[in-house]
Design a protein around this motif. Structure first.
Motif, mmCIF file in Angstrom:
data_model
loop_
_atom_site.group_PDB
_atom_site.id
_atom_site.type_symbol
_atom_site.label_atom_id
_atom_site.label_comp_id
_atom_site.label_asym_id
_atom_site.label_seq_id
_atom_site.Cartn_x
_atom_site.Cartn_y
_atom_site.Cartn_z
ATOM 1 N N LEU A 30 0.833 -1.206 0.000
ATOM 2 C CA LEU A 30 0.000 0.000 0.000
ATOM 3 C C LEU A 30 0.866 1.253 0.000
ATOM 4 O O LEU A 30 0.639 2.185 -0.777
ATOM 5 C CB LEU A 30 -0.940 -0.003 1.210
ATOM 6 C CG LEU A 30 -1.796 1.242 1.409
ATOM 7 C CD1 LEU A 30 -2.731 1.465 0.225
ATOM 8 C CD2 LEU A 30 -2.579 1.136 2.703
ATOM 9 N N TYR A 33 2.445 1.700 -3.423
ATOM 10 C CA TYR A 33 1.450 2.185 -4.383
ATOM 11 C C TYR A 33 1.195 3.679 -4.191
ATOM 12 O O TYR A 33 1.165 4.440 -5.159
ATOM 13 C CB TYR A 33 0.144 1.402 -4.219
ATOM 14 C CG TYR A 33 -0.957 1.871 -5.134
ATOM 15 C CD1 TYR A 33 -1.041 1.416 -6.442
ATOM 16 C CD2 TYR A 33 -1.913 2.788 -4.699
ATOM 17 C CE1 TYR A 33 -2.047 1.861 -7.287
ATOM 18 C CE2 TYR A 33 -2.914 3.230 -5.531
ATOM 19 C CZ TYR A 33 -2.981 2.760 -6.828
ATOM 20 O OH TYR A 33 -3.967 3.206 -7.665
ATOM 21 N N CYS A 34 1.018 4.088 -2.945
ATOM 22 C CA CYS A 34 0.744 5.492 -2.645
ATOM 23 C C CYS A 34 1.900 6.389 -3.061
ATOM 24 O O CYS A 34 1.687 7.485 -3.580
ATOM 25 C CB CYS A 34 0.447 5.666 -1.157
ATOM 26 S SG CYS A 34 -1.106 4.909 -0.650
ATOM 27 N N LYS A 37 1.876 6.714 -6.923
ATOM 28 C CA LYS A 37 0.756 7.513 -7.420
ATOM 29 C C LYS A 37 0.697 8.910 -6.815
ATOM 30 O O LYS A 37 -0.071 9.750 -7.278
ATOM 31 C CB LYS A 37 -0.572 6.799 -7.148
ATOM 32 C CG LYS A 37 -0.661 5.425 -7.750
ATOM 33 C CD LYS A 37 -0.642 5.479 -9.259
ATOM 34 C CE LYS A 37 -0.787 4.090 -9.833
ATOM 35 N NZ LYS A 37 -0.751 4.063 -11.279
ATOM 36 N N LYS A 41 -2.859 7.158 1.849
ATOM 37 C CA LYS A 41 -3.413 5.829 2.077
ATOM 38 C C LYS A 41 -4.940 5.886 2.043
ATOM 39 O O LYS A 41 -5.581 4.992 1.490
ATOM 40 C CB LYS A 41 -2.936 5.264 3.416
ATOM 41 C CG LYS A 41 -1.465 4.912 3.419
ATOM 42 C CD LYS A 41 -1.061 4.206 4.694
ATOM 43 C CE LYS A 41 -0.996 5.161 5.857
ATOM 44 N NZ LYS A 41 -0.475 4.527 7.092
ATOM 45 N N ALA A 44 -6.145 5.942 -1.502
ATOM 46 C CA ALA A 44 -5.983 4.626 -2.124
ATOM 47 C C ALA A 44 -7.115 3.693 -1.694
ATOM 48 O O ALA A 44 -7.661 2.947 -2.517
ATOM 49 C CB ALA A 44 -4.630 4.034 -1.762
ATOM 50 N N GLN A 47 -10.281 4.691 -3.530
ATOM 51 C CA GLN A 47 -10.226 4.224 -4.913
ATOM 52 C C GLN A 47 -10.501 2.726 -4.981
ATOM 53 O O GLN A 47 -11.202 2.254 -5.879
ATOM 54 C CB GLN A 47 -8.861 4.536 -5.530
ATOM 55 C CG GLN A 47 -8.644 6.001 -5.798
ATOM 56 C CD GLN A 47 -7.255 6.295 -6.344
ATOM 57 O OE1 GLN A 47 -6.484 5.401 -6.670
ATOM 58 N NE2 GLN A 47 -6.924 7.571 -6.438
#
Length: 55
Positions: A30, A33-34, A37, A41, A44, A47
């Protein structure tokens, strides 16, 4: 007493919160990914919820 001071909320206020427990591997994914992008958190997770509801 005067009304609450501060900036007014614009748009859809986010007044609900949740707590989620994650294992280290999932949490690291996580965070990665954050970072990629450039999102938080919380964003995310929002989304992800929208992706689940589209199915």
């Amino acid at each position: 007493m005067s009304p609450k001071m501060g900036r007014p909320v614009i748009g859809n206020p986010k007044t609900n919160d949740i707590k989620v427990r994650l294992d280290d591997e999932t949490h690291n994914k996580l965070l990665e990914y954050c970072k990629e992008k450039g999102i938080t958190k919380a964003e995310a997770v929002r989304q992800g919820i929208h992706l689940l509801l589209r199915k």
